[in-house]
Design a protein around this motif. Structure first.
Motif, PDB file in Angstrom:
ATOM      1  N   ALA A  18      -7.592  -2.910  -0.434  1.00 29.54           N
ATOM      2  CA  ALA A  18      -8.255  -2.567   0.828  1.00 29.54           C
ATOM      3  C   ALA A  18      -9.439  -3.491   1.071  1.00 29.54           C
ATOM      4  O   ALA A  18      -9.650  -3.960   2.201  1.00 29.54           O
ATOM      5  CB  ALA A  18      -8.695  -1.110   0.815  1.00 29.54           C
ATOM      6  N   MET A  21      -8.131  -6.846   2.188  1.00 30.82           N
ATOM      7  CA  MET A  21      -7.701  -6.782   3.584  1.00 30.82           C
ATOM      8  C   MET A  21      -8.906  -6.775   4.526  1.00 30.82           C
ATOM      9  O   MET A  21      -8.908  -7.443   5.567  1.00 30.82           O
ATOM     10  CB  MET A  21      -6.834  -5.543   3.822  1.00 30.82           C
ATOM     11  CG  MET A  21      -5.484  -5.624   3.143  1.00 30.82           C
ATOM     12  SD  MET A  21      -4.552  -4.078   3.226  1.00 30.82           S
ATOM     13  CE  MET A  21      -4.390  -3.848   4.981  1.00 30.82           C
ATOM     14  N   ALA A  22      -9.941  -6.028   4.164  1.00 31.26           N
ATOM     15  CA  ALA A  22     -11.154  -5.960   4.980  1.00 31.26           C
ATOM     16  C   ALA A  22     -11.825  -7.330   5.054  1.00 31.26           C
ATOM     17  O   ALA A  22     -12.245  -7.772   6.135  1.00 31.26           O
ATOM     18  CB  ALA A  22     -12.112  -4.914   4.414  1.00 31.26           C
ATOM     19  N   VAL A  60     -15.877  -0.080   2.771  1.00 35.59           N
ATOM     20  CA  VAL A  60     -14.431  -0.103   2.982  1.00 35.59           C
ATOM     21  C   VAL A  60     -13.871   1.235   2.503  1.00 35.59           C
ATOM     22  O   VAL A  60     -14.149   1.659   1.382  1.00 35.59           O
ATOM     23  CB  VAL A  60     -13.771  -1.265   2.210  1.00 35.59           C
ATOM     24  CG1 VAL A  60     -12.262  -1.264   2.416  1.00 35.59           C
ATOM     25  CG2 VAL A  60     -14.373  -2.599   2.641  1.00 35.59           C
ATOM     26  N   ALA A  62     -10.249   3.424   2.204  1.00 32.89           N
ATOM     27  CA  ALA A  62      -8.793   3.491   2.284  1.00 32.89           C
ATOM     28  C   ALA A  62      -8.374   4.941   2.075  1.00 32.89           C
ATOM     29  O   ALA A  62      -8.745   5.566   1.080  1.00 32.89           O
ATOM     30  CB  ALA A  62      -8.162   2.598   1.224  1.00 32.89           C
ATOM     31  N   LEU A  66      -6.337   6.592   9.190  1.00 32.84           N
ATOM     32  CA  LEU A  66      -7.613   5.987   9.583  1.00 32.84           C
ATOM     33  C   LEU A  66      -8.653   7.060   9.873  1.00 32.84           C
ATOM     34  O   LEU A  66      -9.839   6.882   9.581  1.00 32.84           O
ATOM     35  CB  LEU A  66      -7.404   5.091  10.803  1.00 32.84           C
ATOM     36  CG  LEU A  66      -6.542   3.840  10.567  1.00 32.84           C
ATOM     37  CD1 LEU A  66      -6.307   3.102  11.879  1.00 32.84           C
ATOM     38  CD2 LEU A  66      -7.165   2.922   9.535  1.00 32.84           C
ATOM     39  N   VAL A 107      -8.945   1.554   6.261  1.00 31.56           N
ATOM     40  CA  VAL A 107      -7.628   1.048   5.888  1.00 31.56           C
ATOM     41  C   VAL A 107      -6.705   2.231   5.628  1.00 31.56           C
ATOM     42  O   VAL A 107      -7.093   3.192   4.957  1.00 31.56           O
ATOM     43  CB  VAL A 107      -7.724   0.157   4.624  1.00 31.56           C
ATOM     44  CG1 VAL A 107      -6.363  -0.368   4.213  1.00 31.56           C
ATOM     45  CG2 VAL A 107      -8.705  -0.989   4.848  1.00 31.56           C
ATOM     46  N   ARG A 112      -2.985  -1.411  10.953  1.00 27.75           N
ATOM     47  CA  ARG A 112      -3.939  -2.516  10.889  1.00 27.75           C
ATOM     48  C   ARG A 112      -5.300  -1.951  10.514  1.00 27.75           C
ATOM     49  O   ARG A 112      -5.679  -0.878  10.999  1.00 27.75           O
ATOM     50  CB  ARG A 112      -4.045  -3.200  12.246  1.00 27.75           C
ATOM     51  CG  ARG A 112      -2.808  -4.001  12.588  1.00 27.75           C
ATOM     52  CD  ARG A 112      -2.975  -4.695  13.892  1.00 27.75           C
ATOM     53  NE  ARG A 112      -4.185  -5.514  13.859  1.00 27.75           N
ATOM     54  CZ  ARG A 112      -4.527  -6.363  14.805  1.00 27.75           C
ATOM     55  NH1 ARG A 112      -3.777  -6.491  15.858  1.00 27.75           N
ATOM     56  NH2 ARG A 112      -5.627  -7.071  14.704  1.00 27.75           N
ATOM     57  N   PRO A 113      -6.049  -2.639   9.673  1.00 30.79           N
ATOM     58  CA  PRO A 113      -7.397  -2.162   9.351  1.00 30.79           C
ATOM     59  C   PRO A 113      -8.241  -2.093  10.620  1.00 30.79           C
ATOM     60  O   PRO A 113      -8.070  -2.891  11.541  1.00 30.79           O
ATOM     61  CB  PRO A 113      -7.943  -3.227   8.402  1.00 30.79           C
ATOM     62  CG  PRO A 113      -6.750  -3.939   7.879  1.00 30.79           C
ATOM     63  CD  PRO A 113      -5.712  -3.860   8.956  1.00 30.79           C
ATOM     64  N   HIS A 115     -12.076  -2.164  12.144  1.00 30.49           N
ATOM     65  CA  HIS A 115     -13.458  -2.549  11.888  1.00 30.49           C
ATOM     66  C   HIS A 115     -14.359  -1.754  12.827  1.00 30.49           C
ATOM     67  O   HIS A 115     -14.236  -1.859  14.046  1.00 30.49           O
ATOM     68  CB  HIS A 115     -13.623  -4.055  12.121  1.00 30.49           C
ATOM     69  CG  HIS A 115     -15.014  -4.548  11.981  1.00 30.49           C
ATOM     70  ND1 HIS A 115     -15.482  -5.650  12.644  1.00 30.49           N
ATOM     71  CD2 HIS A 115     -16.066  -4.109  11.234  1.00 30.49           C
ATOM     72  CE1 HIS A 115     -16.742  -5.861  12.330  1.00 30.49           C
ATOM     73  NE2 HIS A 115     -17.120  -4.937  11.477  1.00 30.49           N
TER      74      HIS A 115
END
Length: 123
Positions: A18, A21-22, A60, A62, A66, A107, A112-113, A115
């Motif tokens: 995670a 990915m971030a 972050v 996960a 979400l 995540v 999709r992550p 932000h």
């Protein structure tokens, strides 16, 4: 390996993925990674990134969804991240004049992550 140790290992691996990915998402948005898993005396800061004169401390999360990830950032964690940011700035005074912000990257599997800029404030 016990069930507890296996679960801990799996959670660690998911957390690392995670965070990767971030970091990738933020780099695609023009941020530069300053630190990953920064060890502050009060706990770890997942990511510290910058873009121009903006320094961003990133949590972050996960989770299965979400929404679950967003709700998992508790006030006590926010306070810990703020204290960690203060510790970072005391060790890296060249960032003191930068604008600071506290973001989150959420995540979840097969999503999709996300932000979240200015996910919380420094109180």
């Amino acid at each position: 390996m016990t069930n507890r140790a296996a679960a801990r290992q799996k959670a660690y691996s998911l957390g690392k993925r995670a965070e990767w990915m971030a970091a990738l998402l933020l780099m695609l948005k023009g941020y530069r990674v300053v630190a990953r898993r920064y060890p502050a005396p009060v706990g770890e800061i997942d990511l510290i990134v910058r873009r121009g004169r903006q320094l961003v401390f990133v949590e972050v999360k996960a989770r299965a969804t979400l929404e679950d990830a967003a709700h998992s950032i508790r006030p006590s964690q926010q306070a810990r991240i703020v204290r960690g940011a203060e510790a970072f700035l005391s060790r890296h005074p060249h960032f003191v004049g930068y604008d600071m912000r506290f973001d989150a990257v959420l995540v979840a599997p097969r999503r999709r992550p996300r932000h979240l800029e200015a996910a919380f404030s420094s109180f």
